[in-house]
Design an enzyme around this catalytic site. Structure first.
Site, PDB file in Angstrom:
ATOM      1  N   GLU A  81       6.072   3.202  15.000  1.00  0.00           N
ATOM      2  CA  GLU A  81       5.010   2.522  14.257  1.00  0.00           C
ATOM      3  C   GLU A  81       5.633   1.376  13.465  1.00  0.00           C
ATOM      4  O   GLU A  81       6.675   1.545  12.817  1.00  0.00           O
ATOM      5  CB  GLU A  81       4.317   3.496  13.306  1.00  0.00           C
ATOM      6  CG  GLU A  81       3.279   2.854  12.390  1.00  0.00           C
ATOM      7  CD  GLU A  81       2.630   3.860  11.447  1.00  0.00           C
ATOM      8  OE1 GLU A  81       2.507   5.045  11.833  1.00  0.00           O
ATOM      9  OE2 GLU A  81       2.248   3.472  10.325  1.00  0.00           O
ATOM     10  N   GLU A  96       0.637  -3.959   4.561  1.00  0.00           N
ATOM     11  CA  GLU A  96       0.125  -2.698   4.027  1.00  0.00           C
ATOM     12  C   GLU A  96       0.306  -2.653   2.511  1.00  0.00           C
ATOM     13  O   GLU A  96       1.287  -3.144   1.964  1.00  0.00           O
ATOM     14  CB  GLU A  96       0.859  -1.521   4.669  1.00  0.00           C
ATOM     15  CG  GLU A  96       0.316  -0.162   4.278  1.00  0.00           C
ATOM     16  CD  GLU A  96       1.048   0.977   4.976  1.00  0.00           C
ATOM     17  OE1 GLU A  96       0.430   2.039   5.182  1.00  0.00           O
ATOM     18  OE2 GLU A  96       2.241   0.789   5.316  1.00  0.00           O
TER      19      GLU A  96
END
Length: 364
Positions: A138, A143
């Site tokens: 990932e 974020e």
């Protein structure tokens, strides 16, 4: 006229092709094809968020998604419910590209993001389609949670992937990408914080300058993340000819102690806006933030203050994926060069043929 033989032509052609062998556009996701190119996830949030993800039809009907503007100014809108107090969680969207990738240069042109709002957890990222997280890896490109002001970039992997603090401008928060690494929090992975207070990398500060472009370069050697505010986007990007060699130091570079190809494969592009959950809603995070003054818990705040999330939306101009090593054929460059070469080559061949004919006549 100097004789131009076939070897010269082939050599020149090779040099032209080499000069043009760079990143070429593989996929372009814009307002015209965006929602047709992504799958809407409507299951339970994997990170235990206080959120209800909606399918395509429901999201469109309820105004969670839309196309804003028209023509070259069209952009993709993805928001959240900011009108109701639903005890089951706030309505939102999470989408995943239908196509998966192995390597590439990913350019995200973001005009507006949902960050810097208490209770929010927005992200765009690349996730393996293995279905066995974190197998396949990932890559979190963008974020953050709550009132965070600077972006965080992270890798999540199985054991055996480490990074070193070198050749990038960010700050290493955790160096072991293994989600079960000892001495790190659960599922943290290896994280790099964007240089604090610089370049409007996240949330309200990024929105204030009209957003910008995030570029992620994924090769067998490393994974790099660059960010350019709207006013500083390189010309090679705006011209559709991205050249990372000209971009300077990346904000993040994940390399050194990690076999990239072993840990990352078959990644899909994902956008989502979650609420609370394992990060934004964790008591140790919420209680240390200014959000604590607004409500005892993240869930209480998100449920009871819908109007706070009116600006928790994405406005996406485009997502473009480039692949390396394909030769671009453009008349203005290679075509013009061939146009100059061919007449001389034709004359050279004609002269050669004439000499052969004369020789043949003499021998007869």
């Amino acid at each position: 006229m100097a004789r131009l033989n076939l070897l010269t032509v082939l050599t020149t052609t090779s040099l032209i092709n080499t000069a043009l062998a760079a990143y070429s556009l593989a996929d372009s996701y814009t307002a015209s094809n965006f929602f047709d190119s992504f799958i809407f996830f409507d299951g339970k949030d994997p990170t235990n968020g206080f959120v209800q993800y909606k399918d395509l039809q429901t999201a469109a009907k309820s105004g969670l998604i839309a196309i804003e503007g028209s023509g070259d100014n069209a952009a993709v809108y993805m928001g959240v419910d900011h009108k109701t107090k639903d005890p089951a969680g706030r309505a939102s969207v999470r989408i995943s590209s239908k196509k998966s990738y192995n390597h590439g240069l990913f350019l995200f042109d973001i005009e507006h993001n949902p960050g810097s709002i208490c209770g929010t957890w927005p992200a765009f990222w690349l996730l393996s389609d293995s279905g066995k997280w974190p197998v396949g890896g990932e890559i979190d490109i963008f974020e953050g949670v709550n009132e965070q002001s600077d972006n965080k970039m992270t890798l999540h992997t199985t054991p055996g992937c480490l990074i070193k603090n070198t050749d990038f401008s960010g700050e290493v928060e955790t160096a072991n990408c293994d989600v079960q690494a000892p001495g790190q929090g659960a599922n943290m992975g290896c994280g790099i914080l964007y240089p604090k207070g610089k370049a409007h990398s996240y949330g309200k500060s990024m929105n204030a300058v009209g957003g910008g472009v995030y570029a992620t370069m994924w090769t067998s050697q490393d994974i790099r993340v660059y960010h350019f505010p709207r006013s500083s986007i390189p010309k090679d990007i705006t011209m559709g000819q991205p050249d990372p060699a000209k971009w300077g130091m990346p904000a993040a570079k994940f390399a050194a102690g990690c076999n990239i190809d072993q840990h990352f494969s078959g990644l899909n592009i994902i956008f989502n806006t979650a609420f609370c959950g394992d990060w934004a809603g964790d008591a140790s995070v919420w209680d240390k933030s200014r959000c604590k003054a607004k409500a005892p818990t993240c869930k209480e705040y998100v449920q009871n203050n819908p109007e706070a999330f009116k600006d928790a939306y994405w406005m996406i101009r485009s997502v473009k994926v480039y692949q390396e090593g394909k030769t671009m054929s453009r008349r203005g460059e290679a075509g013009d060069a061939f146009a100059q070469i061919m007449p001389e080559m034709d004359m050279s061949l004609a002269e050669e043929m004439s000499r052969k004919d004369n020789s043949s006549n003499v021998l007869d």
